[in-house]
Each structure stands twice: as C-alpha cells, then as structure tokens.
Design a protein around this motif. Structure first.
Motif, PDB file in Angstrom:
ATOM      1  N   LEU A 218       0.671  -1.180   0.131  1.00  0.00           N
ATOM      2  CA  LEU A 218      -0.369  -0.242  -0.374  1.00  0.00           C
ATOM      3  C   LEU A 218       1.147   1.324  -0.028  1.00  0.00           C
ATOM      4  O   LEU A 218       0.202   2.191  -1.091  1.00  0.00           O
ATOM      5  CB  LEU A 218      -1.205   0.177   1.282  1.00  0.00           C
ATOM      6  N   VAL A 219       1.650   0.710   0.563  1.00  0.00           N
ATOM      7  CA  VAL A 219       3.467   2.729   0.516  1.00  0.00           C
ATOM      8  C   VAL A 219       2.730   2.544  -0.802  1.00  0.00           C
ATOM      9  O   VAL A 219       3.281   4.064  -1.317  1.00  0.00           O
ATOM     10  CB  VAL A 219       4.137   2.247   1.898  1.00  0.00           C
ATOM     11  N   ALA A 220       4.049   1.682  -1.336  1.00  0.00           N
ATOM     12  CA  ALA A 220       4.555   1.863  -2.884  1.00  0.00           C
ATOM     13  C   ALA A 220       3.224   2.701  -3.548  1.00  0.00           C
ATOM     14  O   ALA A 220       3.208   2.629  -4.594  1.00  0.00           O
ATOM     15  CB  ALA A 220       4.915   0.070  -3.049  1.00  0.00           C
ATOM     16  N   ILE A 221       1.365   1.829  -3.384  1.00  0.00           N
ATOM     17  CA  ILE A 221       0.572   2.285  -4.308  1.00  0.00           C
ATOM     18  C   ILE A 221       0.525   3.763  -3.884  1.00  0.00           C
ATOM     19  O   ILE A 221       0.495   4.954  -5.045  1.00  0.00           O
ATOM     20  CB  ILE A 221      -0.398   1.889  -3.462  1.00  0.00           C
ATOM     21  N   ALA A 222       0.202   4.218  -2.914  1.00  0.00           N
ATOM     22  CA  ALA A 222       0.954   6.045  -2.375  1.00  0.00           C
ATOM     23  C   ALA A 222       1.655   6.217  -3.007  1.00  0.00           C
ATOM     24  O   ALA A 222       1.634   7.732  -3.985  1.00  0.00           O
ATOM     25  CB  ALA A 222       0.474   5.358  -1.299  1.00  0.00           C
ATOM     26  N   ARG A 223       2.935   5.708  -3.390  1.00  0.00           N
ATOM     27  CA  ARG A 223       4.223   6.887  -4.137  1.00  0.00           C
ATOM     28  C   ARG A 223       3.786   6.821  -5.387  1.00  0.00           C
ATOM     29  O   ARG A 223       3.834   7.443  -5.630  1.00  0.00           O
ATOM     30  CB  ARG A 223       5.863   6.290  -3.020  1.00  0.00           C
ATOM     31  N   GLY A 224       3.682   5.551  -5.791  1.00  0.00           N
ATOM     32  CA  GLY A 224       2.891   5.419  -7.056  1.00  0.00           C
ATOM     33  C   GLY A 224       2.155   6.750  -7.401  1.00  0.00           C
ATOM     34  O   GLY A 224       2.065   7.035  -8.661  1.00  0.00           O
ATOM     35  N   ALA A 225       1.100   6.921  -6.535  1.00  0.00           N
ATOM     36  CA  ALA A 225      -0.230   8.000  -6.796  1.00  0.00           C
ATOM     37  C   ALA A 225       0.875   9.683  -6.932  1.00  0.00           C
ATOM     38  O   ALA A 225      -0.423  10.029  -6.991  1.00  0.00           O
ATOM     39  CB  ALA A 225      -1.453   7.608  -5.595  1.00  0.00           C
ATOM     40  N   GLY A 226       1.473   9.717  -6.173  1.00  0.00           N
ATOM     41  CA  GLY A 226       2.015  10.794  -6.672  1.00  0.00           C
ATOM     42  C   GLY A 226       1.984  11.366  -4.918  1.00  0.00           C
ATOM     43  O   GLY A 226       2.335  13.134  -4.563  1.00  0.00           O
ATOM     44  N   ILE A 227       2.229  10.951  -3.893  1.00  0.00           N
ATOM     45  CA  ILE A 227       2.253  10.968  -2.005  1.00  0.00           C
ATOM     46  C   ILE A 227       3.758  10.729  -1.820  1.00  0.00           C
ATOM     47  O   ILE A 227       3.531   9.565  -1.437  1.00  0.00           O
ATOM     48  CB  ILE A 227       1.702  10.355  -1.576  1.00  0.00           C
ATOM     49  N   ALA A 228       4.804  11.814  -1.947  1.00  0.00           N
ATOM     50  CA  ALA A 228       5.600  11.228  -1.808  1.00  0.00           C
ATOM     51  C   ALA A 228       5.947  10.540  -0.439  1.00  0.00           C
ATOM     52  O   ALA A 228       6.424  10.429  -0.159  1.00  0.00           O
ATOM     53  CB  ALA A 228       6.673  12.446  -2.334  1.00  0.00           C
ATOM     54  N   GLU A 229       5.537  11.669   0.507  1.00  0.00           N
ATOM     55  CA  GLU A 229       5.541  11.023   2.098  1.00  0.00           C
ATOM     56  C   GLU A 229       4.881  10.227   1.897  1.00  0.00           C
ATOM     57  O   GLU A 229       3.950  10.198   3.222  1.00  0.00           O
ATOM     58  CB  GLU A 229       5.618  12.589   2.855  1.00  0.00           C
ATOM     59  N   SER A 230       5.227   9.203   2.099  1.00  0.00           N
ATOM     60  CA  SER A 230       4.667   7.258   1.998  1.00  0.00           C
ATOM     61  C   SER A 230       5.000   6.555   3.034  1.00  0.00           C
ATOM     62  O   SER A 230       6.558   6.555   2.294  1.00  0.00           O
ATOM     63  CB  SER A 230       4.239   6.786   1.121  1.00  0.00           C
ATOM     64  N   ALA A 231       4.815   6.236   3.856  1.00  0.00           N
ATOM     65  CA  ALA A 231       5.875   5.089   4.299  1.00  0.00           C
ATOM     66  C   ALA A 231       5.357   3.654   5.947  1.00  0.00           C
ATOM     67  O   ALA A 231       3.984   4.654   6.142  1.00  0.00           O
ATOM     68  CB  ALA A 231       6.724   6.106   5.835  1.00  0.00           C
ATOM     69  N   TRP A 232       5.615   2.776   5.414  1.00  0.00           N
ATOM     70  CA  TRP A 232       5.404   1.707   6.671  1.00  0.00           C
ATOM     71  C   TRP A 232       6.562   2.425   7.949  1.00  0.00           C
ATOM     72  O   TRP A 232       6.906   2.926   8.630  1.00  0.00           O
ATOM     73  CB  TRP A 232       6.061   0.652   6.497  1.00  0.00           C
ATOM     74  N   ALA A 233       5.053   2.810   8.820  1.00  0.00           N
ATOM     75  CA  ALA A 233       5.210   2.627  10.495  1.00  0.00           C
ATOM     76  C   ALA A 233       6.199   0.764  11.447  1.00  0.00           C
ATOM     77  O   ALA A 233       5.816  -0.134  10.908  1.00  0.00           O
ATOM     78  CB  ALA A 233       4.765   2.484  11.578  1.00  0.00           C
ATOM     79  N   ALA A 234       7.398   1.288  11.086  1.00  0.00           N
ATOM     80  CA  ALA A 234       8.238   0.259  11.683  1.00  0.00           C
ATOM     81  C   ALA A 234       8.211  -0.402  12.950  1.00  0.00           C
ATOM     82  O   ALA A 234       7.773  -1.969  12.917  1.00  0.00           O
ATOM     83  CB  ALA A 234       9.788   0.217  11.512  1.00  0.00           C
ATOM     84  N   ASP A 235       7.516   0.773  13.558  1.00  0.00           N
ATOM     85  CA  ASP A 235       7.275  -0.623  15.343  1.00  0.00           C
ATOM     86  C   ASP A 235       6.404   1.137  15.312  1.00  0.00           C
ATOM     87  O   ASP A 235       5.954   2.184  15.533  1.00  0.00           O
ATOM     88  CB  ASP A 235       8.415  -0.559  16.067  1.00  0.00           C
ATOM     89  N   GLU A 236       5.857   0.669  17.187  1.00  0.00           N
ATOM     90  CA  GLU A 236       5.243   2.054  17.472  1.00  0.00           C
ATOM     91  C   GLU A 236       5.867   2.937  17.661  1.00  0.00           C
ATOM     92  O   GLU A 236       4.938   4.874  17.856  1.00  0.00           O
ATOM     93  CB  GLU A 236       4.906   1.546  18.944  1.00  0.00           C
ATOM     94  N   GLU A 237       6.944   3.304  18.103  1.00  0.00           N
ATOM     95  CA  GLU A 237       7.867   4.664  18.002  1.00  0.00           C
ATOM     96  C   GLU A 237       7.864   5.719  16.917  1.00  0.00           C
ATOM     97  O   GLU A 237       7.470   6.901  16.539  1.00  0.00           O
ATOM     98  CB  GLU A 237       9.274   4.012  18.965  1.00  0.00           C
ATOM     99  N   ASP A 238       7.961   4.048  15.737  1.00  0.00           N
ATOM    100  CA  ASP A 238       8.015   5.421  14.458  1.00  0.00           C
ATOM    101  C   ASP A 238       6.702   5.937  13.952  1.00  0.00           C
ATOM    102  O   ASP A 238       7.115   6.684  13.851  1.00  0.00           O
ATOM    103  CB  ASP A 238       8.863   4.071  13.670  1.00  0.00           C
ATOM    104  N   PHE A 239       6.077   5.180  14.599  1.00  0.00           N
ATOM    105  CA  PHE A 239       4.814   5.612  13.964  1.00  0.00           C
ATOM    106  C   PHE A 239       4.301   7.115  14.997  1.00  0.00           C
ATOM    107  O   PHE A 239       3.828   8.035  14.624  1.00  0.00           O
ATOM    108  CB  PHE A 239       3.325   4.252  14.507  1.00  0.00           C
ATOM    109  N   ASP A 240       4.800   7.065  16.121  1.00  0.00           N
ATOM    110  CA  ASP A 240       4.807   7.841  17.041  1.00  0.00           C
ATOM    111  C   ASP A 240       5.207   9.384  16.051  1.00  0.00           C
ATOM    112  O   ASP A 240       5.360  10.178  16.344  1.00  0.00           O
ATOM    113  CB  ASP A 240       5.585   8.166  18.357  1.00  0.00           C
ATOM    114  N   ARG A 241       6.785   8.729  15.603  1.00  0.00           N
ATOM    115  CA  ARG A 241       7.663   9.560  14.692  1.00  0.00           C
ATOM    116  C   ARG A 241       7.195   9.895  13.734  1.00  0.00           C
ATOM    117  O   ARG A 241       6.734  11.332  13.528  1.00  0.00           O
ATOM    118  CB  ARG A 241       8.998   8.850  14.810  1.00  0.00           C
ATOM    119  N   LEU A 242       6.094   9.307  12.581  1.00  0.00           N
ATOM    120  CA  LEU A 242       5.317   9.536  11.380  1.00  0.00           C
ATOM    121  C   LEU A 242       4.684  10.419  12.519  1.00  0.00           C
ATOM    122  O   LEU A 242       3.594  11.373  11.475  1.00  0.00           O
ATOM    123  CB  LEU A 242       5.259   8.851  10.870  1.00  0.00           C
ATOM    124  N   ILE A 243       3.655  10.615  12.792  1.00  0.00           N
ATOM    125  CA  ILE A 243       2.166  11.463  13.671  1.00  0.00           C
ATOM    126  C   ILE A 243       2.997  12.625  14.022  1.00  0.00           C
ATOM    127  O   ILE A 243       2.273  13.996  13.822  1.00  0.00           O
ATOM    128  CB  ILE A 243       1.511  11.013  14.442  1.00  0.00           C
TER     129      ILE A 243
END
Ligand SMILES: Cc1ncc(C[n+]2csc(CCOP(=O)(O)OP(=O)(O)O)c2C)c(N)n1
Length: 208
Positions: free
Chosen positions: A135-160
């Motif tokens: 899904l992240v590759a799909i979002a990037r392909g759609a043109g949303i450059a800032e697309s990422a998987w959250a690696a873990d809970e801390e990464d999720f916090d950081r991304l949010i």
C-alpha cells in the motif's frame, strides 16, 4: 520543510502492531482540534474507544470513504490538520482517492492505514495486501511522496508527530494484528454529523 518521514521499512518487515494501541497513541498527539475521520468498522470503533472528541467523524456503512471525506474537510479548512483512518480493504476499494490527494497536494492531510491483510469485520477474508499489494508503494506511485510504513510503535509516533507539523500530504501505513476492535461506535449518523460540524465550527450550537 519538515524532516522527511521516509523509512526503509517495506510491507513485510514492519512490526505487527495493534490498532487500538496505535489509535490511542495517535489521539495522544492531538492538541489543536485536528479533525479525525474514522473509516467503516474497526477503524472508527477503536477511534471511538480512544475517547470522545467533537472533531471525530465516524463513517458508518460505506467502505473507502474516510479519505474522500477527509479531502473535503482539508480543502474546506486548510488551517486544520485532518487525519483519515482507514482499513486496507476499504482503501483497496477506493484507490483512486490517493491520486486525488496527491494532485490536490493537501498540506494538512494525513492518511493512516490499518493493514491487517483481511476484511476482518466481515469474516477475515484475505485482502490483496496480505500477499501482493504494497500500500505504501501504491501511495507513492499515486504521487504521495511522503509515504511510509511505520516500523514499530516509536516510528509510528514519530511519523504522526511529523505529519501534524504539516508538509503533507502524508501516508502512514501500519501492519496490525487481527484483534477485534475495543468498542462499538454509536449508530446515529445524524448525531455524528451534527457533533462533528459543531466541533469544526461549521455549525452553531443552537438546536434545530
Ligand atoms: C461498498 C461496500 N462493500 C462491502 C461492504 C461490506 N463490508 C463492510 S466492512 C468490510 C470489510 C472492511 O475491511 P477493512 O477496511 O480492511 O477493515 P477491517 O474490517 O479489516 O478492519 C466489508 C467487506 C460495505 N459496507 N460497503
């Protein structure tokens, strides 16, 4: 420009987390009356269970509408951060909205996808993201450059946290387990709409 939230994590090496725990973490970041649109079923059940907020909208009944609704709110109120929470199956039903999000370049919009690889609420039939679709590759392909998987809970916090500083659109996907949602949203669409509109200052408090 905010620090790019890009991670090197792919669809199948991100940690499997829990939707309710991540939803609580997300709500804990909200300090500025951000609008949150919960997609059908579990996405909005766990948002509901994370505590009442007048700026929450709970989509009942239709898959794939959290992001389109969030797009409308983000366009109408460009100074407010808007977050859409959606399941993988629901996103897969409405992929075209990602191209619209990218094309409109909505700085104040963040999309969070709960990817459990199943249509959980209707019997856990597998979705395409279980095996093949990233899904992240799909979002990037759609043109949303800032697309990422959250690696873990801390990464999720950081991304949010980074997303709430602006610089969107952002797309954050989290792999989650198959634990059922913690609550069940009230099924009163008129109440939900009216409270949300008042919460956004789009309706006065008078009744009728
Ligand atoms: C247009 C449409 N098709 C089918 C349904 C039936 N339905 C409701 S929720 C759901 C599964 C949603 O899956 P997902 O978004 O991945 O969320 P999960 O249940 O896994 O949390 C389905 C098939 C529906 N409500 N609307």
């Amino acid at each position: 420009m905010n620090a790019a939230p890009t991670t090197a994590i792919g669809a199948h090496n991100a940690k499997i987390m829990n939707r309710f725990e991540l939803t609580q973490r997300l709500v804990g970041h909200l300090k500025r009356e951000e609008a949150v649109i919960g997609g059908i079923g579990n996405a909005n059940f766990d948002l509901w269970a994370s505590g009442p907020r007048a700026q929450n909208f709970y989509m009942l009944g239709s898959m794939g509408l959290a992001i389109p609704i969030a797009v409308g709110v983000a366009i109408a109120q460009p100074r407010r951060c808007v977050i859409a929470l959606e399941g993988d199956g629901s996103l897969l039903m409405q992929l075209g909205c990602l191209a619209t999000v990218a094309e409109r370049n909505l700085k104040n919009l963040t999309i969070v996808i709960w990817d459990n690889g199943i249509y959980q609420i209707t019997g856990s039939q597998p979705t395409a993201s279980a095996e093949s679709a990233d899904l992240v590759a799909i979002a990037r392909g759609a043109g949303i450059a800032e697309s990422a998987w959250a690696a873990d809970e801390e990464d999720f916090d950081r991304l949010i946290a980074s997303a709430l500083e602006g610089g969107g659109p952002r797309f954050i996907a989290a792999r989650i387990d198959d634990k059922p949602a913690v609550g069940t949203t009230e099924r009163d669409p008129v109440q939900i709409r009216e409270r949300f509109m008042r919460g956004l200052g789009a309706r006065s408090n008078r009744t009728g």
